[in-house]
Structures are given as C-alpha cells and as structure tokens.
Design a protein around this motif. Structure first.
Motif, PDB file in Angstrom:
ATOM      1  N   ALA A 298     -28.195  14.930  12.501  1.00  0.00           N
ATOM      2  CA  ALA A 298     -28.449  16.285  11.978  1.00  0.00           C
ATOM      3  C   ALA A 298     -27.158  17.084  11.832  1.00  0.00           C
ATOM      4  O   ALA A 298     -26.996  17.835  10.867  1.00  0.00           O
ATOM      5  N   LYS A 299     -26.204  16.908  12.750  1.00  0.00           N
ATOM      6  CA  LYS A 299     -24.974  17.720  12.642  1.00  0.00           C
ATOM      7  C   LYS A 299     -24.115  17.239  11.471  1.00  0.00           C
ATOM      8  O   LYS A 299     -23.449  18.030  10.808  1.00  0.00           O
ATOM      9  N   ALA A 300     -24.172  15.947  11.179  1.00  0.00           N
ATOM     10  CA  ALA A 300     -23.439  15.424  10.022  1.00  0.00           C
ATOM     11  C   ALA A 300     -24.085  15.923   8.731  1.00  0.00           C
ATOM     12  O   ALA A 300     -23.398  16.320   7.785  1.00  0.00           O
ATOM     13  N   LEU A 301     -25.410  15.937   8.703  1.00  0.00           N
ATOM     14  CA  LEU A 301     -26.131  16.427   7.514  1.00  0.00           C
ATOM     15  C   LEU A 301     -25.773  17.881   7.230  1.00  0.00           C
ATOM     16  O   LEU A 301     -25.530  18.267   6.087  1.00  0.00           O
ATOM     17  N   ALA A 302     -25.679  18.676   8.307  1.00  0.00           N
ATOM     18  CA  ALA A 302     -25.448  20.114   8.147  1.00  0.00           C
ATOM     19  C   ALA A 302     -24.017  20.423   7.734  1.00  0.00           C
ATOM     20  O   ALA A 302     -23.737  21.516   7.244  1.00  0.00           O
ATOM     21  N   ALA A 303     -23.093  19.465   7.912  1.00  0.00           N
ATOM     22  CA  ALA A 303     -21.668  19.756   7.668  1.00  0.00           C
ATOM     23  C   ALA A 303     -21.260  19.543   6.217  1.00  0.00           C
ATOM     24  O   ALA A 303     -20.078  19.665   5.891  1.00  0.00           O
ATOM     25  N   GLY A 304     -22.197  19.209   5.355  1.00  0.00           N
ATOM     26  CA  GLY A 304     -21.775  18.991   3.970  1.00  0.00           C
ATOM     27  C   GLY A 304     -22.931  18.739   3.050  1.00  0.00           C
ATOM     28  O   GLY A 304     -24.095  18.921   3.409  1.00  0.00           O
ATOM     29  N   SER A 309     -22.409  11.590   4.984  1.00  0.00           N
ATOM     30  CA  SER A 309     -21.489  10.458   4.814  1.00  0.00           C
ATOM     31  C   SER A 309     -20.038  10.798   5.140  1.00  0.00           C
ATOM     32  O   SER A 309     -19.277   9.945   5.594  1.00  0.00           O
ATOM     33  N   VAL A 310     -19.636  12.042   4.913  1.00  0.00           N
ATOM     34  CA  VAL A 310     -18.231  12.413   5.143  1.00  0.00           C
ATOM     35  C   VAL A 310     -17.899  12.236   6.627  1.00  0.00           C
ATOM     36  O   VAL A 310     -16.841  11.734   6.997  1.00  0.00           O
ATOM     37  N   TYR A 311     -18.846  12.607   7.488  1.00  0.00           N
ATOM     38  CA  TYR A 311     -18.655  12.472   8.934  1.00  0.00           C
ATOM     39  C   TYR A 311     -18.527  10.994   9.327  1.00  0.00           C
ATOM     40  O   TYR A 311     -17.589  10.593  10.012  1.00  0.00           O
ATOM     41  N   TYR A 312     -19.472  10.181   8.874  1.00  0.00           N
ATOM     42  CA  TYR A 312     -19.442   8.754   9.244  1.00  0.00           C
ATOM     43  C   TYR A 312     -18.167   8.087   8.717  1.00  0.00           C
ATOM     44  O   TYR A 312     -17.566   7.247   9.370  1.00  0.00           O
ATOM     45  N   GLN A 313     -17.742   8.492   7.515  1.00  0.00           N
ATOM     46  CA  GLN A 313     -16.522   7.903   6.952  1.00  0.00           C
ATOM     47  C   GLN A 313     -15.290   8.317   7.774  1.00  0.00           C
ATOM     48  O   GLN A 313     -14.409   7.504   8.033  1.00  0.00           O
ATOM     49  N   LEU A 314     -15.255   9.590   8.203  1.00  0.00           N
ATOM     50  CA  LEU A 314     -14.113  10.042   9.008  1.00  0.00           C
ATOM     51  C   LEU A 314     -14.051   9.295  10.337  1.00  0.00           C
ATOM     52  O   LEU A 314     -12.954   8.961  10.817  1.00  0.00           O
ATOM     53  N   LEU A 315     -15.194   9.013  10.945  1.00  0.00           N
ATOM     54  CA  LEU A 315     -15.189   8.249  12.202  1.00  0.00           C
ATOM     55  C   LEU A 315     -14.587   6.857  11.963  1.00  0.00           C
ATOM     56  O   LEU A 315     -13.776   6.376  12.764  1.00  0.00           O
ATOM     57  N   ALA A 316     -14.959   6.237  10.855  1.00  0.00           N
ATOM     58  CA  ALA A 316     -14.425   4.899  10.542  1.00  0.00           C
ATOM     59  C   ALA A 316     -12.928   4.977  10.221  1.00  0.00           C
ATOM     60  O   ALA A 316     -12.149   4.090  10.599  1.00  0.00           O
ATOM     61  N   PHE A 317     -12.508   6.051   9.539  1.00  0.00           N
ATOM     62  CA  PHE A 317     -11.076   6.254   9.238  1.00  0.00           C
ATOM     63  C   PHE A 317     -10.297   6.422  10.546  1.00  0.00           C
ATOM     64  O   PHE A 317      -9.213   5.842  10.719  1.00  0.00           O
ATOM     65  N   MET A 318     -10.853   7.190  11.480  1.00  0.00           N
ATOM     66  CA  MET A 318     -10.192   7.377  12.782  1.00  0.00           C
ATOM     67  C   MET A 318     -10.053   6.034  13.498  1.00  0.00           C
ATOM     68  O   MET A 318      -9.013   5.752  14.106  1.00  0.00           O
ATOM     69  N   ASP A 319     -11.078   5.207  13.437  1.00  0.00           N
ATOM     70  CA  ASP A 319     -11.003   3.875  14.067  1.00  0.00           C
ATOM     71  C   ASP A 319      -9.875   3.058  13.444  1.00  0.00           C
ATOM     72  O   ASP A 319      -9.132   2.371  14.143  1.00  0.00           O
ATOM     73  N   ALA A 320      -9.756   3.146  12.111  1.00  0.00           N
ATOM     74  CA  ALA A 320      -8.689   2.386  11.428  1.00  0.00           C
ATOM     75  C   ALA A 320      -7.317   2.898  11.877  1.00  0.00           C
ATOM     76  O   ALA A 320      -6.398   2.113  12.125  1.00  0.00           O
ATOM     77  N   ILE A 321      -7.181   4.205  12.018  1.00  0.00           N
ATOM     78  CA  ILE A 321      -5.907   4.786  12.464  1.00  0.00           C
ATOM     79  C   ILE A 321      -5.554   4.267  13.864  1.00  0.00           C
ATOM     80  O   ILE A 321      -4.410   3.941  14.163  1.00  0.00           O
ATOM     81  N   LYS A 322      -6.581   4.180  14.718  1.00  0.00           N
ATOM     82  CA  LYS A 322      -6.354   3.750  16.107  1.00  0.00           C
ATOM     83  C   LYS A 322      -6.221   2.235  16.225  1.00  0.00           C
ATOM     84  O   LYS A 322      -6.025   1.708  17.312  1.00  0.00           O
ATOM     85  N   GLY A 323      -6.410   1.530  15.131  1.00  0.00           N
ATOM     86  CA  GLY A 323      -6.374   0.063  15.176  1.00  0.00           C
ATOM     87  C   GLY A 323      -7.651  -0.509  15.773  1.00  0.00           C
ATOM     88  O   GLY A 323      -7.714  -1.678  16.151  1.00  0.00           O
TER      89      GLY A 323
END
Ligand SMILES: NC(=O)c1ccc[n+]([C@@H]2O[C@H](COP(=O)([O-])OP(=O)(O)OC[C@H]3O[C@@H](n4cnc5c(N)ncnc54)[C@H](O)[C@@H]3O)[C@@H](O)[C@H]2O)c1
Length: 361
Positions: A298-304, A309-323
């Motif tokens: 629900a919080k991801a839905l409310a943010a855009g 999807s923007v939230y889930y994508q950012l989490l995956a991007f953060m994982d890539a940054i952290k290796g």
C-alpha cells in the motif's frame, strides 16, 4: 551501511515520483537536485520535506558532481536530454538509474550502452512495468511453464492521453523518439523479457487520430501517435502484439498482458491485479480457469502513479549498488527497447514491415 547519497537530475513529474519512493527506502538519502527550471526545483524540495535543508540545487551536472559528490544519480530529465546528461556521469564511477527511453535515437542509445559496458558503476535502465507486482508474477509464471510453450503474447494499454510536461517537450517526436519509443519501449522491453528472444521484424499501424489535434506550440502541431496496433515476430517463433489506445481513460483495466501457449492461457490485469490461468480443455468440457489476486504494498502504491513499481525497482537498484543483486535492466536492454520502438515508428510512417536487421539488430 552508510546511506547511499542520491542526486536527482530532472525534478519534474517522474523525478518527484522517485523522490517520494526514495523516502520509503531506509538506506537512501537525497543530497542534490539538478534542474534548470526553478518551479520544478521548488516542487521537488517541497516533496523532500524535512530533509530538504541539506539538499543542494544545481542547474548543471558538473557543479552538482563536484559539490555534492553523490553515490548514485537518477536521470529523469526529458528523453532528448539523456545522452547529454549522461556524458559527464559516464566518465565517473557513480551509479546511474536512467529513466526510459534510454534515448530518442538508436545512435544515442548505442553510445550509452557502449559507455555503460566500459565503466565500473551500476548502470540501470528504468523500466517500471517489469516491477509492477502483477506483471512480475505473470512473467515468473510464464517462465516457469504455466502456459506450456509460449506461442502468442499480447500487451494492451488503454489509457489517458499524454500529460502536459514542462515546456511541452513530449508533444514532438524529435524530443521523445515518438510514441513507440517514448511510451512503448516499456512494452517492447516486456515482450523481449517474457519471450526470452529478440525481435526480428515489426509492423505498426498507428496514427494521431483523437488527441492533440487542436494543439499548437510555436506554430507547430504535435506529431505523436495516440493509437496503434503493432505486431512483432521474435527469433524463437513467438509472435507478440501491442494494442495501444491513449483515448481510453474510461477503461477499468489500464493494462492487460496475455500469454497463450500450447497448454494454457495466462492473463493479468492492472490495476485490479487479477491473474487468470485457463488451461486448454476438451471441446464441450467445463472450463477450469484459476483466478488469483496479486497484492501490491500500500505504501508503494500511494507513492506514485505506476502501481508501486518505482519502489520495487529502487529496492532492486539498491541491491545492485550493494552487490547484493544483479542489474536487472541493463543499458543493452534499454538500447534494444529503443530499437524496437524505432522500428515501429518507421513502420507506421512508411506503412511497411521493418526488419530489425535494417537497423543493425
Ligand atoms: N517510467 C515511466 O513510466 C515514466 C513516466 C513518466 C516519465 N518518465 C520519464 O521520465 C523522464 C522525465 O519525464 P517527466 O514526466 O518527469 O517530465 P517533466 O517535464 O515533468 O519533467 C522533466 C524535468 O526535467 C527538467 N530538465 C529539462 N532539461 C534538463 C536538463 N538538461 N537537466 C536536468 N533537468 C532538465 C525540466 O525542467 C523538468 O523539470 C522522461 O525521460 C520520461 O520519459 C518515465
């Protein structure tokens, strides 16, 4: 871990959606904005809210990089600016998430993909539709064999017209790449991902028939398609079709993905999140569809406005940054989506089938 320090380039609608979602990511901190338009910067600072005091605002990339020294940059400036914005960033090791489409031309997108292949930082093409929870579940189901051998794939988007953008840049194909690149790169990306194959030929029948007909900017009328049917043949035999209408804002379901294989049909609807699997049945036998609902945080839905999807994508991007995870959408993926979109644009304009080989793919 110390926070990942983010700069946002382009503080318009999409930049601000990234800001709202970054605020939901614990380890992310926004340190800088780059945007030449004061009103956009003001609106973005307001969106940042409490932490805005520590955020520097810039009108160019060089001063931002020198002063703010971010770990990661989100590029959310207009499509036609992506290459210019990326040139100085590519020369550094900063992690980059660049909004789709990667660029407005194959030449620029290829330059970006080549540069990304020769640098150390993460480069990620933002492709939000992959990260909509119902779409993600649909993709996993097709890949795990729920339709048997995939034969036919359709993507339908029936939605509202293009919104107004800062300076009306999105009214002209020279700024966007054209609707098939600007908007539909998402869908060609989904098709490639789901089919696990590359397009061979594209036929697009489309036009600007309802929207923007009375609009004039500096004496010029918009030249962007508002509806099209596009068929794509893939190198593994899968055939795909995109059904786009941008004057269908009354639709209950904005997107529908359908995969038909030799064993079953799978379809998913967004925003309802209904996922339906319908196995083949002998003629006259009762149907045996299975229906489930794919939930979204629900919080991801409310943010855009992109179904979380923007939230889930950012989490995956953060994982890539952290290796801790892969680069899920590479610059090469971004290039290939621009290429398929460009083929569709040429096809619609010249009313002919376009072979991807003509474009060097
Ligand atoms: N993934 C999606 O679903 C999705 C949705 C909307 C937009 N987008 C993409 O996001 C990008 C931005 O679109 P938008 O809707 O936010 O547009 P917008 O017009 O609302 O905002 C663009 C902002 O960029 C600023 N800008 C212009 N030139 C710049 C430059 N050289 N450097 C820095 N900033 C600059 C403008 O002043 C404006 O504030 C586009 O590439 C667009 O395709 C993606």
């Amino acid at each position: 871990m110390s926070p990942v320090r983010f700069a946002i380039v382009g503080a318009g609608m999409m930049g601000r959606e990234h800001i709202r979602n970054l605020k939901l990511v614990d380890e992310a901190k926004i340190v800088a904005l780059v945007d030449p338009v004061e009103a956009s910067v003001k609106a973005a600072l307001a969106e940042i809210g409490d932490g805005a005091g520590g955020v520097s605002a810039h009108t160019d990339i060089a001063s931002m990089m020198a002063e703010a020294r971010p770990d990661a940059v989100i590029v959310a400036s207009p499509n036609f600016t992506h290459r210019t914005v990326l040139e100085p960033l590519m020369a550094s090791g900063v992690h980059i998430l660049c909004e789709k489409p990667l660029a407005t031309t194959i030449t620029d997108a290829r330059w970006i993909a080549d540069s990304a292949a020769n640098r150390s930082g993460v480069f990620w093409t933002a492709m939000e539709y992959r990260f909509m929870a119902p779409a993600a579940k649909f993709i996993t189901a097709v890949h795990s064999g729920e339709v048997g051998r995939l034969v036919m794939l359709t993507v339908r988007e029936h939605r509202f017209p293009f919104l107004h953008k800062v300076g009306d840049w999105n009214r002209f194909s020279r700024n966007t790449g054209g609707t098939m690149v600007e908007k539909c790169c998402h869908f060609f990306d989904l098709m490639r991902l789901i089919a696990r194959a590359e397009p061979v030929r594209v036929f697009c029948s489309g036009g600007m028939d309802v929207n923007h007909l009375d609009e004039v900017y500096g004496g010029e009328r918009p030249d962007i398609m508002d509806n099209a049917f596009t068929t794509v043949e893939f190198d593994n035999g899968v055939r795909a079709m995109l059904d786009l209408s941008m004057f269908a804002e009354g639709s209950e379901e904005q997107e529908a993905l359908t995969a038909v294989g030799d064993e079953a049909k799978l379809e998913v609807f967004i925003p309802s999140g209904a996922l339906i699997r319908s196995p083949r049945t002998p003629l006259w036998a009762p149907k045996s569809s299975r229906r489930e609902h794919v939930p979204v945080d629900a919080k991801a839905l409310a943010a855009g406005t992109h179904h979380g999807s923007v939230y889930y994508q950012l989490l995956a991007f953060m994982d890539a940054i952290k290796g801790a995870g892969p680069v899920v959408v590479t610059a090469e993926d971004g290039l290939r989506a621009v290429a398929a979109g460009t083929a569709a644009e040429i096809s619609a304009r010249e009313r002919r089938v376009v072979e991807m080989a003509e474009l060097g793919f």
